[in-house]
Design a protein around this motif. Sequence first.
Motif, mmCIF file in Angstrom:
data_model
loop_
_atom_site.group_PDB
_atom_site.id
_atom_site.type_symbol
_atom_site.label_atom_id
_atom_site.label_comp_id
_atom_site.label_asym_id
_atom_site.label_seq_id
_atom_site.Cartn_x
_atom_site.Cartn_y
_atom_site.Cartn_z
ATOM 1 N N LYS A 199 -23.482 2.253 -11.456
ATOM 2 C CA LYS A 199 -22.151 2.291 -10.852
ATOM 3 C C LYS A 199 -21.084 2.239 -11.949
ATOM 4 O O LYS A 199 -20.782 1.180 -12.500
ATOM 5 C CB LYS A 199 -21.984 1.133 -9.865
ATOM 6 N N SER A 288 -28.260 3.919 -1.785
ATOM 7 C CA SER A 288 -26.907 4.394 -1.474
ATOM 8 C C SER A 288 -26.748 4.821 -0.023
ATOM 9 O O SER A 288 -25.639 5.065 0.440
ATOM 10 C CB SER A 288 -26.542 5.574 -2.378
ATOM 11 N N TYR A 467 -22.568 7.382 -1.549
ATOM 12 C CA TYR A 467 -22.150 6.232 -2.358
ATOM 13 C C TYR A 467 -21.855 5.085 -1.403
ATOM 14 O O TYR A 467 -21.056 5.224 -0.476
ATOM 15 C CB TYR A 467 -20.906 6.561 -3.184
ATOM 16 N N SER A 489 -22.029 10.119 -7.417
ATOM 17 C CA SER A 489 -22.944 9.073 -6.954
ATOM 18 C C SER A 489 -22.663 7.726 -7.606
ATOM 19 O O SER A 489 -23.033 6.685 -7.082
ATOM 20 C CB SER A 489 -24.396 9.477 -7.189
ATOM 21 N N ASN A 491 -19.449 7.034 -8.360
ATOM 22 C CA ASN A 491 -18.011 6.911 -8.034
ATOM 23 C C ASN A 491 -17.137 6.992 -9.274
ATOM 24 O O ASN A 491 -16.041 6.443 -9.323
ATOM 25 C CB ASN A 491 -17.739 5.602 -7.274
#
Length: 498
Positions: A199, A288, A467, A489, A491
């Motif tokens: 992330k 996710s 996501y 994916s 973000n």
Amino acid sequence: MSLLCMKDICKSFNGIPVLKQVQLTIEKGEVHALLGENGAGKSTLMNILAGVFPADSGEVEFNEKKIRKMTIQQSEKLGIAFVHQELNLFNDLKVYENIFLMKEYKKKTGILDKKRMIRETQQLFTELGVEIEPEEKVENLKTSQKQLLEISRALFFQAKLLILDEPTTSLNNDEVEHLFQIICRLKEKGTAFIFISHKMPEIFRIADRYTVLRNGEFIKSGKLSEITQEEVTGLMVGEKFSHQEVYQKRELGENVLELNGLSGHGFSNVNLTVKKGSIVGLTGLQGSGSSELLQGLFGAVTVTGGTLKVSGKECRIHSIQGAMKAGIAMLASNRKENSVIPDMSILENMYLSEQVLSARQPLISAGRERERYEKYKKLLSIKAADSKDPITSLSGGNQQKVFLARWLNTEAGILLLDNPTQGIDVGAKAEIYKLILKLADAGKTILINTLEIPELAKVADCCAVFYEGTIIKMLQHEEIDEKTVMLYSTNAAQKGES
């Protein structure tokens, strides 16, 4: 001053190199992001550091001391703690019992000093701002509380270096904020962290420096303040788009699957329209929501909100059998756990699902099922000597073809494929890709979930990137590449882009 220095670490399994002269340096009181795609070598490197298995060659120096032979006991003694993504807690024990496991306090009489352990557990939680009852059974805790318990347990015994593997996967925004506050407080006291995550916003917020691994090799280290999210993504992915193109554009039919605000365990507010004969890719980081959505469509997990239409008719699926009756089939991920019936033959494994739909018929026609098997054996190029042989006699790729035949045998029009090429070799993968395209040509509608982006580029008409439980971006076939998918994916890309 460096707390940890790993130099020229090499590791092979069965003669296949997994790590090739990898470097990693961690400073005291820093959060260091260890980055790379799945299979980059991150877990192997951390397992060497934690003493799970030895390196073939290379040097490990911790607190300016060379470590000749790292074992689990030695790693713990040095103050290295590994908080795994799959939590290592005993659900049937109480919270304080998990913290003191194998390190219990005892009175002079040899009896366990429960009061002292409970008291010190509460003191630890108070210092960290963790709201967990020491005497609560672990099985009653939320996943987020279990995550904090793992970290608290490591900190109780003065860990100098904590390895956090995807620590925020099961946490909501408030819980992530709380975890980051704990990390920042401990940083100030000199504790170091290796932070493994995909992330990007979280990485750039909490980490000071980074190291990128790719295909078992060290790529680059540096300060996160001196690099962008897009540049990090490029380092992780590299230039490896030399695959042979398989995709063929096709004429698509009417809408056969319509999801409007569909929500359930692990996914929420999913909107998606799928046309007959199309191949829609689903992807995102582990957890996710893409795999969970397929399970919801198949009735394996409960759908709690939104609407689902199949061929224009609203459909409420409450069970797997209900999904099958609606013409939906699913090839589940993890073939060994979810598909293989090892005590049954190839033929029996193939006709299993169709017999669930035909449960009112008391007898199974072996002759009819053999005819169907021969039909699918030819269609799918299944390499098997005799249908009476056990399913375990086949290779992974041929087993997967049998399970695909299992669902084609139900005449389902919608196929949900969850990691269909997981654990099979390159040649078998190519055959599966061709089969998927052939089935779409024949009018089957296919949703394929995978973390392998080149796989989607070979077969998918479009791709839904997930996501945190919902679709963050729809990509058309020509837009599907690893860098673009990774940006969304994680973000790292702006949500406002179109």
